[in-house]
Design a protein around this motif. Structure first.
Motif, PDB file in Angstrom:
ATOM      1  N   ILE A 460       0.843  -1.199   0.000  1.00  0.00           N
ATOM      2  CA  ILE A 460       0.000   0.000   0.000  1.00  0.00           C
ATOM      3  C   ILE A 460       0.875   1.244   0.000  1.00  0.00           C
ATOM      4  O   ILE A 460       0.634   2.201  -0.737  1.00  0.00           O
ATOM      5  CB  ILE A 460      -0.946   0.004   1.220  1.00  0.00           C
ATOM      6  N   PHE A 461       1.930   1.221   0.829  1.00  0.00           N
ATOM      7  CA  PHE A 461       2.835   2.360   0.879  1.00  0.00           C
ATOM      8  C   PHE A 461       3.523   2.560  -0.473  1.00  0.00           C
ATOM      9  O   PHE A 461       3.623   3.679  -0.970  1.00  0.00           O
ATOM     10  CB  PHE A 461       3.892   2.155   1.971  1.00  0.00           C
ATOM     11  N   VAL A 462       3.989   1.470  -1.068  1.00  0.00           N
ATOM     12  CA  VAL A 462       4.657   1.554  -2.368  1.00  0.00           C
ATOM     13  C   VAL A 462       3.706   2.152  -3.407  1.00  0.00           C
ATOM     14  O   VAL A 462       4.093   3.011  -4.203  1.00  0.00           O
ATOM     15  CB  VAL A 462       5.154   0.170  -2.834  1.00  0.00           C
ATOM     16  N   ALA A 463       2.451   1.710  -3.393  1.00  0.00           N
ATOM     17  CA  ALA A 463       1.461   2.228  -4.343  1.00  0.00           C
ATOM     18  C   ALA A 463       1.264   3.732  -4.158  1.00  0.00           C
ATOM     19  O   ALA A 463       1.160   4.485  -5.136  1.00  0.00           O
ATOM     20  CB  ALA A 463       0.143   1.487  -4.178  1.00  0.00           C
ATOM     21  N   HIS A 464       1.198   4.163  -2.896  1.00  0.00           N
ATOM     22  CA  HIS A 464       1.029   5.591  -2.621  1.00  0.00           C
ATOM     23  C   HIS A 464       2.262   6.385  -3.063  1.00  0.00           C
ATOM     24  O   HIS A 464       2.147   7.493  -3.587  1.00  0.00           O
ATOM     25  CB  HIS A 464       0.765   5.822  -1.135  1.00  0.00           C
ATOM     26  N   MET A 465       3.443   5.826  -2.842  1.00  0.00           N
ATOM     27  CA  MET A 465       4.672   6.498  -3.256  1.00  0.00           C
ATOM     28  C   MET A 465       4.725   6.635  -4.780  1.00  0.00           C
ATOM     29  O   MET A 465       5.150   7.657  -5.313  1.00  0.00           O
ATOM     30  CB  MET A 465       5.888   5.719  -2.755  1.00  0.00           C
ATOM     31  N   ILE A 466       4.301   5.596  -5.473  1.00  0.00           N
ATOM     32  CA  ILE A 466       4.266   5.647  -6.933  1.00  0.00           C
ATOM     33  C   ILE A 466       3.293   6.732  -7.391  1.00  0.00           C
ATOM     34  O   ILE A 466       3.596   7.530  -8.282  1.00  0.00           O
ATOM     35  CB  ILE A 466       3.878   4.276  -7.523  1.00  0.00           C
ATOM     36  N   VAL A 504      12.419  12.168 -13.260  1.00  0.00           N
ATOM     37  CA  VAL A 504      13.396  11.070 -13.289  1.00  0.00           C
ATOM     38  C   VAL A 504      13.903  10.778 -11.878  1.00  0.00           C
ATOM     39  O   VAL A 504      14.098   9.625 -11.504  1.00  0.00           O
ATOM     40  CB  VAL A 504      14.571  11.399 -14.225  1.00  0.00           C
ATOM     41  N   VAL A 505      14.124  11.829 -11.099  1.00  0.00           N
ATOM     42  CA  VAL A 505      14.523  11.649  -9.697  1.00  0.00           C
ATOM     43  C   VAL A 505      13.479  10.809  -8.961  1.00  0.00           C
ATOM     44  O   VAL A 505      13.816   9.885  -8.208  1.00  0.00           O
ATOM     45  CB  VAL A 505      14.690  13.026  -9.006  1.00  0.00           C
ATOM     46  N   ASP A 506      12.202  11.115  -9.204  1.00  0.00           N
ATOM     47  CA  ASP A 506      11.115  10.367  -8.569  1.00  0.00           C
ATOM     48  C   ASP A 506      11.120   8.905  -9.008  1.00  0.00           C
ATOM     49  O   ASP A 506      10.915   7.999  -8.198  1.00  0.00           O
ATOM     50  CB  ASP A 506       9.759  11.001  -8.900  1.00  0.00           C
ATOM     51  N   LEU A 507      11.352   8.668 -10.293  1.00  0.00           N
ATOM     52  CA  LEU A 507      11.424   7.289 -10.783  1.00  0.00           C
ATOM     53  C   LEU A 507      12.586   6.550 -10.130  1.00  0.00           C
ATOM     54  O   LEU A 507      12.452   5.397  -9.704  1.00  0.00           O
ATOM     55  CB  LEU A 507      11.583   7.278 -12.301  1.00  0.00           C
ATOM     56  N   GLY A 508      13.742   7.216 -10.053  1.00  0.00           N
ATOM     57  CA  GLY A 508      14.897   6.592  -9.411  1.00  0.00           C
ATOM     58  C   GLY A 508      14.623   6.224  -7.974  1.00  0.00           C
ATOM     59  O   GLY A 508      15.045   5.165  -7.491  1.00  0.00           O
ATOM     60  N   ARG A 509      13.881   7.085  -7.285  1.00  0.00           N
ATOM     61  CA  ARG A 509      13.547   6.802  -5.885  1.00  0.00           C
ATOM     62  C   ARG A 509      12.612   5.601  -5.778  1.00  0.00           C
ATOM     63  O   ARG A 509      12.754   4.779  -4.865  1.00  0.00           O
ATOM     64  CB  ARG A 509      12.901   8.048  -5.264  1.00  0.00           C
ATOM     65  N   ILE A 510      11.674   5.476  -6.717  1.00  0.00           N
ATOM     66  CA  ILE A 510      10.762   4.329  -6.722  1.00  0.00           C
ATOM     67  C   ILE A 510      11.542   3.034  -6.973  1.00  0.00           C
ATOM     68  O   ILE A 510      11.327   2.018  -6.306  1.00  0.00           O
ATOM     69  CB  ILE A 510       9.661   4.505  -7.780  1.00  0.00           C
ATOM     70  N   TYR A 511      12.464   3.064  -7.931  1.00  0.00           N
ATOM     71  CA  TYR A 511      13.267   1.864  -8.202  1.00  0.00           C
ATOM     72  C   TYR A 511      14.107   1.498  -6.978  1.00  0.00           C
ATOM     73  O   TYR A 511      14.286   0.322  -6.662  1.00  0.00           O
ATOM     74  CB  TYR A 511      14.182   2.088  -9.411  1.00  0.00           C
ATOM     75  N   ALA A 512      14.631   2.515  -6.286  1.00  0.00           N
ATOM     76  CA  ALA A 512      15.422   2.263  -5.076  1.00  0.00           C
ATOM     77  C   ALA A 512      14.552   1.623  -4.001  1.00  0.00           C
ATOM     78  O   ALA A 512      14.989   0.719  -3.281  1.00  0.00           O
ATOM     79  CB  ALA A 512      16.029   3.571  -4.568  1.00  0.00           C
ATOM     80  N   LEU A 513      13.312   2.079  -3.896  1.00  0.00           N
ATOM     81  CA  LEU A 513      12.378   1.520  -2.921  1.00  0.00           C
ATOM     82  C   LEU A 513      12.040   0.078  -3.282  1.00  0.00           C
ATOM     83  O   LEU A 513      12.072  -0.818  -2.423  1.00  0.00           O
ATOM     84  CB  LEU A 513      11.111   2.371  -2.883  1.00  0.00           C
ATOM     85  N   GLN A 514      11.753  -0.168  -4.556  1.00  0.00           N
ATOM     86  CA  GLN A 514      11.391  -1.519  -4.980  1.00  0.00           C
ATOM     87  C   GLN A 514      12.544  -2.502  -4.815  1.00  0.00           C
ATOM     88  O   GLN A 514      12.341  -3.667  -4.485  1.00  0.00           O
ATOM     89  CB  GLN A 514      10.932  -1.486  -6.449  1.00  0.00           C
ATOM     90  N   GLY A 515      13.761  -2.027  -5.040  1.00  0.00           N
ATOM     91  CA  GLY A 515      14.913  -2.924  -4.963  1.00  0.00           C
ATOM     92  C   GLY A 515      15.689  -2.824  -3.669  1.00  0.00           C
ATOM     93  O   GLY A 515      16.737  -3.464  -3.537  1.00  0.00           O
ATOM     94  N   GLN A 516      15.196  -1.994  -2.710  1.00  0.00           N
ATOM     95  CA  GLN A 516      15.896  -1.774  -1.445  1.00  0.00           C
ATOM     96  C   GLN A 516      17.334  -1.332  -1.695  1.00  0.00           C
ATOM     97  O   GLN A 516      18.291  -1.829  -1.099  1.00  0.00           O
ATOM     98  CB  GLN A 516      15.858  -3.024  -0.565  1.00  0.00           C
ATOM     99  N   LEU A 517      17.489  -0.356  -2.587  1.00  0.00           N
ATOM    100  CA  LEU A 517      18.805   0.135  -2.973  1.00  0.00           C
ATOM    101  C   LEU A 517      19.187   1.315  -2.087  1.00  0.00           C
ATOM    102  O   LEU A 517      18.420   2.263  -1.940  1.00  0.00           O
ATOM    103  CB  LEU A 517      18.790   0.582  -4.443  1.00  0.00           C
ATOM    104  N   THR A 518      20.374   1.277  -1.505  1.00  0.00           N
ATOM    105  CA  THR A 518      20.780   2.313  -0.556  1.00  0.00           C
ATOM    106  C   THR A 518      21.497   3.496  -1.211  1.00  0.00           C
ATOM    107  O   THR A 518      21.735   4.501  -0.549  1.00  0.00           O
ATOM    108  CB  THR A 518      21.702   1.724   0.521  1.00  0.00           C
ATOM    109  N   VAL A 519      21.844   3.386  -2.500  1.00  0.00           N
ATOM    110  CA  VAL A 519      22.497   4.518  -3.162  1.00  0.00           C
ATOM    111  C   VAL A 519      21.521   5.676  -3.266  1.00  0.00           C
ATOM    112  O   VAL A 519      20.305   5.472  -3.359  1.00  0.00           O
ATOM    113  CB  VAL A 519      23.003   4.121  -4.570  1.00  0.00           C
ATOM    114  N   ALA A 520      22.056   6.914  -3.243  1.00  0.00           N
ATOM    115  CA  ALA A 520      21.180   8.084  -3.197  1.00  0.00           C
ATOM    116  C   ALA A 520      21.119   8.856  -4.506  1.00  0.00           C
ATOM    117  O   ALA A 520      20.116   9.489  -4.810  1.00  0.00           O
ATOM    118  CB  ALA A 520      21.629   9.028  -2.079  1.00  0.00           C
ATOM    119  N   GLY A 521      22.164   8.847  -5.317  1.00  0.00           N
ATOM    120  CA  GLY A 521      22.170   9.609  -6.556  1.00  0.00           C
ATOM    121  C   GLY A 521      21.234   9.013  -7.592  1.00  0.00           C
ATOM    122  O   GLY A 521      21.089   7.787  -7.685  1.00  0.00           O
ATOM    123  N   THR A 522      20.601   9.862  -8.373  1.00  0.00           N
ATOM    124  CA  THR A 522      19.624   9.386  -9.362  1.00  0.00           C
ATOM    125  C   THR A 522      20.267   8.472 -10.400  1.00  0.00           C
ATOM    126  O   THR A 522      19.756   7.390 -10.689  1.00  0.00           O
ATOM    127  CB  THR A 522      18.974  10.588 -10.072  1.00  0.00           C
TER     128      THR A 522
END
Length: 607
Positions: A460-466, A504-522
């Motif tokens: 649910i949280f992921v859906a809201h973030m998207i 694009v920054v927002d998309l990168g953040r979603i991919y980081a959330l989906q993959g549990q990626l700790t890197v911060a740069g887009t």
């Protein structure tokens, strides 16, 4: 509507890149083009269909939709479409319908390929990747891996200083990494030997552990040369171990940097590290616009430019923290200053506000809070003096809400994840870009990892973030493919921040959330998303190319304003671009919108 060869040739002379071809070539091309006259709602092609060739709009309007039926572009006179599918496997990656009665010219596939092979201007036009910039290898763009000494000499904490000195003499080196069970414990330099052993007349049997520098500053192999130089100048050190985890994989010394130059940005870092007031720092940060001009003019990629610009903000922040402690006294409990937003992602440009917060050790008491309120005010006021203006949304450590013990921060993230209301979505988006700047880094050690794990497992949280991430959309419309701002101070311009890089920054953040990626740069997020399978290779390639073009267009626009004596901003008039530049920028926005559509429909990849 019948068209003569002469009419087609005359039309092609008005369309780039065909206008750059010899007239004789156009006379040869014209008879080979098919003419389609279609009515409104006619299906030009469907997704996955074999394409007969490249389509060029002679008259009318075409609507292009992605695999989810989302409109990604409206095309009019002189626009071409279908090239992405032709350049892949010849099958359409979108669907196209006539929005009105239209006349289309169809350049056969074989002829399209032949023109690309024989004419550089055509190949350049349809190559949507950013053209690599030719530049001299510099410290700023060199990977640490190419600078460091591999397999550095090491010693044990239990070794004697005499044995260590003998090893340094034999190897003709000025430092040793001190390791125990393979892990880095400290560093020993010739300066330590002279200043601590000889000067204090310590015996030759003194163990290395007694005089070494424990827990030295380290960098990872992914760092760039300027990171090394900036760290050396800020911390007044001459040796930096390069570590992978807690294992030493190399070391960089001042000697290793002699053939490289990053004078301008390093000069600013050095001056800020020595400044005694915010006003002194402001004189240095006032040079950032000119530095931006020099970095872009030197051909540096956008992610290198923004990394160097952000280094200056980081140094200013740490120096202000040190000055604050000198004024207020030592902190009553450990604390950590973190940056979010563009500074957190290391993506600052010539115009930036400040987004920051404070995490405090859980031992903090109510009686300690006034100290941290004063510290936050000192630093934020100093940053504002330096040109990093106050955050309009009050996302700063001066706001008591963002100056809290670690356990409160955990509660914040847990609450945002379990109850993802609109405010929670916005705050979580900002806070997922957190990066430690100064203080006790261990306060943040496991918070990011645990938060990402909890967030990604809550559908649910992921859906809201998207949903929240899709609020910023590329500026695509009817007029030459762009939807400009309609009124106000920036009328008829494109917002290259909120409608350009931010999607694009927002998309990168979603991919980081989906993959549990700790890197911060887009850019790092997009690369890592591809490597971990969150994003397909073709999707990553398209989105990286689009992001590079948008981000570099933004920097070039800022540089143009600075050269004209104006303050840099993010508002670009499409009329300032050539037809070639407009076409590529429009296509970049189309890619971003397509990727947004894929994410919005639960598809993290673009095939």
């Amino acid at each position: 509507m019948p068209l003569t060869h002469a009419q087609i040739t005359r039309f092609l002379k008005s369309v780039h890149p065909y206008d750059a071809l010899p007239v004789a070539e156009l006379d040869t091309i014209a008879p080979q083009l098919d003419v389609w006259e279609v009515e409104r709602d006619f299906a030009v092609y469907d997704l996955g269909e074999a394409l007969p060739g490249l389509f060029i709009v002679y008259e009318g309007q075409i609507e292009v939709t992605d695999e989810n039926g989302v409109v990604v572009s409206h095309l009019g006179l002189r626009n071409s479409f279908g090239e992405r599918g032709l350049l892949r496997d010849g099958k359409a990656v979108t669907s196209a319908r006539a929005d009105a009665h239209s006349v289309l010219l169809v350049l056969p596939s074989a002829l399209f390929s032949d023109l690309i092979a024989r004419h550089e201007v055509v190949a350049k036009f349809f190559n949507r990747a950013r053209t690599p910039r030719t530049q001299q290898e510099t410290l700023a763009t060199s990977s640490v891996d190419t600078l460091m000494a591999h397999d550095p000499a090491t010693c044990s904490p239990d070794d004697t200083v005499q044995a260590a000195a003998q090893l340094m003499r034999e190897r003709r080196i000025s430092s040793l990494c001190v390791t125990q069970d393979g892990a880095l414990r400290g560093i020993l330099t010739t300066r330590d030997l002279s200043g601590k052993v000889v000067a204090q007349a310590l015996p030759a049997t003194t163990p290395v552990a007694q005089i070494m520098t424990e827990g030295p500053l380290t960098l990872s192999p992914s760092a760039i040369g300027s990171d090394v130089l900036h760290a050396m100048m800020e911390h007044h050190i001459g040796h930096i171990p390069i570590t992978q985890g807690d294992r030493v994989v190399g070391i960089v010394t001042q000697t290793d940097l002699t053939r490289y130059q990053a004078v301008s940005s390093a000069e600013l870092v050095s001056q800020i590290a020595k400044a005694t007031t915010a006003e002194e720092m402001a004189k240095v940060t006032a040079e950032i616009p000119q530095l931006l001009v020099q970095l872009v003019a030197s051909g540096n990629r956008h992610e290198v430019v923004t990394r160097l610009i952000t280094d200056i903000a980081d140094t200013a922040t740490r120096r202000l923290l040190a000055l604050a402690e000198a004024k207020l006294g030592p902190a009553p409990v450990p604390y950590l200053w973190l940056a979010c937003g563009s500074q957190g992602r290391q993506e600052q440009t010539g115009v930036s506000d400040q987004d920051n917060c404070l995490m405090l050790d859980d031992a903090v008491t109510d009686a300690d809070m006034p100290y941290f309120a004063d510290l936050a005010k000192f630093v934020s006021d100093g940053l504002d003096t330096c040109g990093y203006f106050y955050c309009p949304g009050d996302m700063m450590a001066t706001n008591p809400r963002w100056c809290q013990p670690v356990h409160v921060w955990r509660e914040y993230f847990e609450g945002w994840i379990t109850k993802p209301n609109p405010e929670a979505q916005m705050l979580a988006s900002v806070m997922f870009d957190l990066r430690p700047i100064g203080g006790s880094f261990d306060l943040f050690a496991d918070l990011q990892e645990k938060t990402l794990k909890a967030a990604s497992s809550n559908s649910i949280f992921v859906a809201h973030m998207i949903s929240n991430s899709l609020k910023h959309t590329p500026p695509l419309g009817l007029l030459r493919g762009f939807a400009t701002i309609r009124s106000g101070e920036h009328r008829n311009t494109l917002d290259l921040k909120h409608n350009g890089v931010v999607p694009v920054v927002d998309l990168g953040r979603i991919y980081a959330l989906q993959g549990q990626l700790t890197v911060a740069g887009t850019r790092a997020r997009l690369h890592t998303a591809q490597e971990t399978g969150v994003l397909s290779p073709s999707g990553a390639r398209d989105l990286l190319d689009a992001y590079d073009l948008i981000a570099e267009t933004r920097l070039e626009h800022q540089v143009t304003r600075i050269k004209a004596g104006l303050a840099p901003d993010n508002y670009l008039a499409p009329t300032d671009l050539s037809d070639f530049e407009r076409s590529h920028l429009r296509d970049a926005f189309v890619v971003v919108k397509t990727m947004q559509s894929a994410v919005g429909h639960g598809k993290g990849m673009l095939g």
